[in-house]
Design a protein around this motif. Structure first.
Motif, PDB file in Angstrom:
ATOM      1  N   LYS A 636       6.205  -4.369  32.557  1.00 48.25           N
ATOM      2  CA  LYS A 636       7.169  -5.531  32.632  1.00 48.25           C
ATOM      3  C   LYS A 636       8.677  -5.278  32.585  1.00 48.25           C
ATOM      4  N   LYS A 641      14.354 -10.552  35.822  1.00 44.82           N
ATOM      5  CA  LYS A 641      12.937 -11.568  35.309  1.00 44.82           C
ATOM      6  C   LYS A 641      12.311 -12.311  37.182  1.00 44.82           C
ATOM      7  N   LEU A 642      11.009 -12.809  36.850  1.00 47.48           N
ATOM      8  CA  LEU A 642      10.174 -12.819  38.001  1.00 47.48           C
ATOM      9  C   LEU A 642      10.963 -13.906  38.417  1.00 47.48           C
ATOM     10  N   GLU A 643      10.776 -14.323  39.393  1.00 46.08           N
ATOM     11  CA  GLU A 643      11.302 -16.117  40.295  1.00 46.08           C
ATOM     12  C   GLU A 643       9.731 -16.051  41.627  1.00 46.08           C
ATOM     13  N   ASP A 646       8.141 -14.385  44.060  1.00 46.11           N
ATOM     14  CA  ASP A 646       8.278 -12.684  44.240  1.00 46.11           C
ATOM     15  C   ASP A 646       6.893 -12.093  44.580  1.00 46.11           C
ATOM     16  N   VAL A 648       4.166  -9.554  44.029  1.00 48.29           N
ATOM     17  CA  VAL A 648       4.390  -8.616  42.937  1.00 48.29           C
ATOM     18  C   VAL A 648       2.324  -8.489  42.656  1.00 48.29           C
ATOM     19  N   LEU A 659       4.092 -14.783  44.340  1.00 45.91           N
ATOM     20  CA  LEU A 659       4.149 -16.082  42.738  1.00 45.91           C
ATOM     21  C   LEU A 659       4.553 -17.697  43.663  1.00 45.91           C
ATOM     22  N   LYS A 662       5.018 -21.095  38.293  1.00 44.53           N
ATOM     23  CA  LYS A 662       5.462 -21.000  36.627  1.00 44.53           C
ATOM     24  C   LYS A 662       4.746 -22.645  35.786  1.00 44.53           C
ATOM     25  N   TRP A 668       1.765 -17.819  35.116  1.00 39.13           N
ATOM     26  CA  TRP A 668       2.326 -17.678  36.373  1.00 39.13           C
ATOM     27  C   TRP A 668       1.827 -17.742  37.459  1.00 39.13           C
ATOM     28  N   GLU A 681       2.191 -13.361  32.697  1.00 32.53           N
ATOM     29  CA  GLU A 681       2.352 -12.400  32.968  1.00 32.53           C
ATOM     30  C   GLU A 681       3.027 -11.366  32.981  1.00 32.53           C
ATOM     31  N   GLU A 685       3.499  -7.177  37.742  1.00 35.22           N
ATOM     32  CA  GLU A 685       4.485  -5.768  37.611  1.00 35.22           C
ATOM     33  C   GLU A 685       5.341  -6.112  39.717  1.00 35.22           C
ATOM     34  N   PHE A 686       6.324  -6.861  39.165  1.00 39.85           N
ATOM     35  CA  PHE A 686       7.561  -6.927  40.183  1.00 39.85           C
ATOM     36  C   PHE A 686       7.486  -5.531  41.052  1.00 39.85           C
TER      37      PHE A 686
END
Length: 787
Positions: A636, A641-643, A646, A648, A659, A662, A668, A681, A685-686
Motif C-alpha cells: 500500500k 491516498k487512492l482517489e 487513479d 492502479v 478506480l 469506493k 473499490w 484496497e 497498488e497506486f
C-alpha cells in the motif's frame, strides 16, 4: 394420415425428389411406400436411421450400394421348384456380393473412425454370409449371363466336340467357296448361318449345282441360302451336339436354382435389409442436397423451426424464417399482402411436419423441434368446380366442414385465406368462429387471412398470437420475412403515395377510415418500430455479453498460466541456486581439509571452532525451499491516498485498471478492460493519477483494441461454416501473436473434429495439433501451437 393433406402439401413431390438418390429398385420401392407415421417411437427410429446414414456420408462420402437387385421373384420361384435363367442367377450372386461389400465397408469404417453406428451395425450383423453360393454361381456363369465351360466336365467335353465339328464344316464350306466356279455361282464368297445351320449364298440359276437344302432366300429372290448336300450330315451331328449342350446347361441351371432355394430365407432377409439401407441413404443424400438437419421430435405439439425453408423451393431463392408454436401459444393468425409469402409459410409448416414424420431431415438449422401429429389437415388453394357448381367460398367450406368433423387435440390444421370469397363482414365472423372452434378442441392451428377484424384476434384470445409477412414500402415489394407477434398493417396509402397519387386524394381517402381502424394501424406501426429497436438492442447486448465472457475466460486462463510459469521459474532458480551452493560447499570442504592438513603439518594457528563457523555460514547460504504458491501481497502506497480516476495495479491478477468509486471502507470498484469488479484496497497498488472518465465501451468494430479470444467455440455450427470460421480465427490469432489457442468442437460424431484437425495440419503457420488433455476439455477440444 389425411390423404388430401398429403396431396395439397405436395408430399408426392418430395418423394419424387428422394427417389433421385435411390441406388437400386429396392430403394425405389421403399420410397414409393414412404408415408408419415403417427408413432413417436417409429419416427424417432426413422430419424436416427437417416442420421446414421448422414454421418457415414459426412465421413466417407457414401456407401457401396452398387449391384443390388430385387431378387425376391427369383428366390420365390426356386421355392416352388422353378429353374432360373443365367441372368437371374447372376443378379442373385451380384446381390450377395453387394451385401458382402457393405459388411466389409462397415467393419473398416467402425474400426478406423471409432464411431458408434448401432442401427447400421445391427443390420450388417443380420445379413447372412452367403459367399459360397456367390462363388458357386460365378464359377459357372460369367457376369454377362454366359454359362462357362467350367460349369461341368460334361459341358466342357460337349463344347470341345462342337468346336471340332464346326471346324470340319467350315473347312468343307471354305473349299467350296474357293473353287474355280464359286465366283460365278455364288452371290458372295462367305459362310453364314440360317436356322442354326451353316449355309452359303447361291445365285438362283445355280441352285441345282450344289444340291442339299434351301433354308432361306434374299428379299429379291435372286440369292438362295443353301446347305450343300456334302455337309448335311456334319450339320446334323452339330445340331445333336448343341441339343446335348442345351440339356447340360439346363441341368446346371437347375442345380444352381436348388442351391438358391436352400438359402431362400437368408436371401430374402438380405434383400429386405439392403432395401432398408438403400432407403436410409436415399433420405440422407436428399437431406444433404437441401442442407437439411435432424430435428428433435416430440409429441407435445411443440414446433420450433430455426431458419426454416420451403423444401421445394431452390435454396438460393427461399427465405428462411423462424417458426414456433405450441408452448406460449397454439394458434397463429398470419396477415399481410398478397404474394407476401403467407401461403408458403403455411406449406412450410405442414410439409416439414409430414417430412419429419416420414423420417426425413428438415431444411432448418440445428436445434429445431417438430411435433408428431395424428393427423394434418390443410385447406389451401382455390378448388372451385364448375361441374359441382362450387364457388371459391363453397369449395373452401366443403373442406372446412370435413376438417371440423375430424380435428381434435392431436391435429395440425392449416387454413389459407380463411373465410375468403364472400361478404367481408360475414366472412370475418365465420373465420373467427371457425378458429375458436378448432382452437378450443386443442388442435394446433395456423391460418392466413386478409380480414382486418382478425388483426386484433390474438389480443382477445389466450393461446393465440398474431403474425405477418413483412412488406418493404420503399421497394414496393414483400421481403417474405415472417414476423410472429406483429399483425400485418395495410400499406395501401403508403404504396399509393410512392406511386405518385396526389396527397389531397390520399388525405380524402383517409377521412373515410374509421377511428378504430386508424388506432389499430397506429398500434401495429408502433409494434413494428419497437420490434426492430428491440432486435437491434438484443443483438448489441448479445455481442457485448459474448465479448465480455470471452475476455473473462481469457483473463482467467492467462492468470492461471502466469502463476504456473512464475512458480516454475522460481523453482528452476531455486534448483540452480542450490546447485551452485552445493558446488561451493564441496569446494569449501576441500579448502577446510587442506587447512587442517596445513595446521597439522606446520602447526598453523587455525582454531577448529573457526572452521566450524565457516562451514555453517556456507550452509546458511543455500536458499530455503518454497513452501507453496503464494500470491503477492499488496504494498500500500503510504505516501498517497487512492482517489477515483487513479490508475492502479490489481496485484491478485497482475492487471492494470482504473478506480471508479469506493464502495465501502475497504473496497473499490475497479474497471479492468471491459470488466468491472470489486477489489479490496489492500490488493491495489497506486500507479498514476488520471482525469476521472467513464470507462470506454468495447469497440464494436475491429481496430487496434479488437480482442481475439484464446478459444474458438464451433459447437452447433454447420460443417462448412465451421471450417470458414477456423480459417479466419487462425489468421486473427497469428496477428495477435498467440503461441497457442484452443478450438472447441465437441465430441459428437467426430466429423467436425476430423475436419478441423485435417485443415489445421495443412496450415503453414501451425507447428503442432493435439487433442486437449483431461483438464483442457479432452477429445472435445483441439489445441493448436503456432511456429
Amino acid at each position: 394420415m389425411n390423404a388430401k393433406a398429403l396431396k395439397t402439401l405436395e408430399f408426392t413431390k418430395i418423394k419424387q425428389q428422394v427417389k433421385q438418390y435411390a441406388a437400386s429398385e429396392l430403394g425405389d420401392i421403399r420410397i414409393n411406400r414412404m408415408e408419415p407415421s403417427v408413432s413417436l417411437e417409429e419416427v424417432v427410429q426413422w430419424q436416427n436411421e437417416t442420421d446414421e446414414a448422414a454421418t457415414v456420408l459426412r465421413i466417407k462420402g457414401g456407401m457401396p450400394l452398387g449391384g443390388i437387385f430385387d431378387i425376391r421373384p427369383h428366390v420365390k420361384r426356386t421355392e416352388i421348384g422353378g429353374s432360373l435363367s443365367p441372368m437371374e442367377l447372376v443378379q442373385i450372386a451380384s446381390t450377395i456380393r453387394a451385401s458382402k461389400n457393405i459388411r466389409h465397408f462397415m467393419d473398416k469404417l467402425i474400426e478406423e473412425e471409432d464411431i458408434d453406428l448401432p442401427i447400421l451395425e445391427n443390420k450388417k450383423e443380420m445379413m447372412a454370409v452367403l459367399t459360397p453360393l456367390e462363388h458357386l454361381i460365378f464359377d459357372a456363369i460369367d457376369e454377362n449371363g454366359e454359362v462357362l465351360d467350367s460349369a461341368s466336365a460334361e459341358l466342357r467335353a460337349i463344347r470341345q466336340r462342337i468346336r471340332s465339328s464346326e471346324s470340319r464344316v467350315r473347312e468343307k464350306l471354305e473349299s467350296t467357296i474357293r473353287s474355280k466356279n464359286a465366283q460365278t455361282m455364288l452371290s458372295d464368297a462367305i459362310i453364314t448361318i440360317r436356322n442354326d445351320r451353316f449355309v452359303i449364298p447361291v445365285k438362283q440359276e445355280y441352285r441345282g449345282h450344289y444340291g442339299g437344302i434351301v433354308h432361306d432366300q434374299s428379299s429379291s429372290g435372286q440369292t438362295l441360302f443353301i446347305e450343300p448336300e456334302a455337309i448335311v450330315n456334319f450339320n446334323n451331328q452339330l445340331r445333336e451336339q448343341r441339343l446335348k449342350e442345351q440339356e447340360e446347361i439346363e441341368k446346371i441351371l437347375l442345380q444352381l436354382s436348388l442351391a438358391v432355394s436352400a438359402e431362400s430365407y437368408d436371401l430374402l432377409l438380405i434383400v429386405d435389409i439392403l432395401g432398408d439401407i438403400d432407403f436410409m441413404f436415399s433420405k440422407a443424400k436428399y437431406g444433404r442436397a437441401i442442407k437439411a438437419t435432424k430435428p428433435e421430435v416430440n409429441d407435445q405439439g411443440i414446433i420450433q423451426l430455426n431458419k426454416a425453408r420451403h423444401p421445394l423451393l431452390p435454396i438460393d431463392d427461399a427465405v428462411a424464417n423462424d417458426i414456433y408454436m405450441g408452448e406460449d401459444f397454439t394458434a397463429i393468425v398470419i396477415t399481410g399482402p398478397n404474394t407476401g409469402g403467407k401461403t408458403v409459410t403455411l406449406k412450410t409448416i405442414g410439409l416439414c411436419t409430414l417430412m419429419a414424420q416420414a423420417g426425413l431431415p428438415l431444411p432448418v438449422l440445428d436445434g429445431s423441434k417438430i411435433s408428431i401429429f395424428e393427423s394434418v389437415y390443410a385447406d389451401i388453394g382455390d378448388e372451385q368446380s364448375i361441374e359441382q357448381s362450387l364457388s371459391t367460398f363453397s369449395s373452401h367450406m366443403v373442406n372446412i366442414v370435413s376438417i371440423l368433423k375430424e380435428a381434435d387435440s392431436g391435429s395440425l390444421v392449416l387454413f389459407d385465406e380463411l373465410g375468403a370469397g364472400t361478404d367481408p363482414q360475414e366472412g370475418a365472423a365465420l373465420a373467427i368462429s371457425i378458429l375458436d372452434e378448432v382452437h378450443n378442441r386443442g388442435a394446433r392451428v395456423v391460418a392466413t387471412t386478409h380480414y382486418p377484424e382478425l388483426k386484433a384476434y390474438g389480443y382477445n384470445r389466450d393461446g393465440v398470437v398474431n403474425a405477418s409477412v413483412e412488406f418493404n414500402v420503399d421497394t414496393l415489394s414483400p421481403t417474405y420475412r415472417l414476423l410472429i407477434g406483429v399483425p400485418g398493417r395495410s400499406n395501401a396509402f403508403d404504396i399509393s403515395k410512392r406511386l405518385g397519387l396526389e396527397k389531397h386524394v390520399i388525405d380524402h381517402a383517409k377521412s373515410f377510415v374509421g377511428t378504430d381502424s386508424k388506432a389499430v394501424e397506429a398500434m401495429i406501426a408502433s409494434l413494428e418500430t419497437s420490434r426492430k429497436s428491440a432486435e437491434q438492442d438484443y443483438k448489441d447486448a448479445h455481442d457485448y455479453l459474448k465479448d465480455a465472457e470471452n475476455l473473462h475466460k481469457d483473463m482467467q486462463k492467462q492468470m492461471s498460466e502466469f502463476w504456473d510459469k512464475r512458480e516454475d521459474m522460481y523453482e528452476k532458480a531455486r534448483q540452480k541456486a542450490n546447485a551452485l551452493v552445493e558446488q561451493a560447499k564441496a569446494e569449501a570442504e576441500e579448502v577446510l581439509s587442506d587447512l587442517r592438513k596445513l595446521r597439522l603439518e606446520k602447526n598453523a594457528d587455525v582454531k577448529e571452532h573457526e572452521l566450524i563457523d565457516a562451514r555453517k555460514r556456507l550452509e546458511g547460504a543455500a536458499p530455503a525451499p518454497s513452501a507453496g504458491k503464494k500470491k503477492p501481497s499488496a504494498k500500500k502506497d503510504t505516501q498517497r491516498k487512492l482517489e477515483s480516476g487513479d490508475e492502479v495495479e490489481v496485484l491478485t491478477f497482475g492487471q492494470r485498471g482504473v478506480l471508479l468509486d469506493k464502495v465501502s471502507d475497504t473496497e473499490w470498484s475497479v474497471q479492468i478492460g471491459i470488466l468491472k469488479m470489486k477489489v479490496k484496497e489492500t490488493e491495489l497498488e497506486f500507479k498514476k493519477a488520471e482525469k476521472k472518465a467513464e470507462p470506454k465501451p468495447l469497440a464494436t468494430v475491429k481496430g487496434k483494441d479488437y480482442h481475439v479470444g484464446l478459444e474458438l467455440d464451433l459447437r452447433g455450427e454447420r460443417f462448412e461454416n465451421a471450417l470458414l470460421k477456423v480459417d479466419k480465427y487462425i489468421d486473427d490469432a497469428l496477428l495477435a501473436g498467440y503461441p497457442r489457442v484452443s478450438i472447441i468442437h465437441g465430441k459428437g460424431t467426430g466429423a467436425l473434429r476430423s475436419g478441423v484437425q485435417e485443415k489445421l495440419k495443412n496450415h503453414r503457420s501451425v507447428k503442432r495439433v493435439r487433442l486437449g488433455e483431461s483438464g483442457e476439455g479432452g477429445s472435445g477440444v483441439t489445441v493448436v501451437e503456432f511456429k
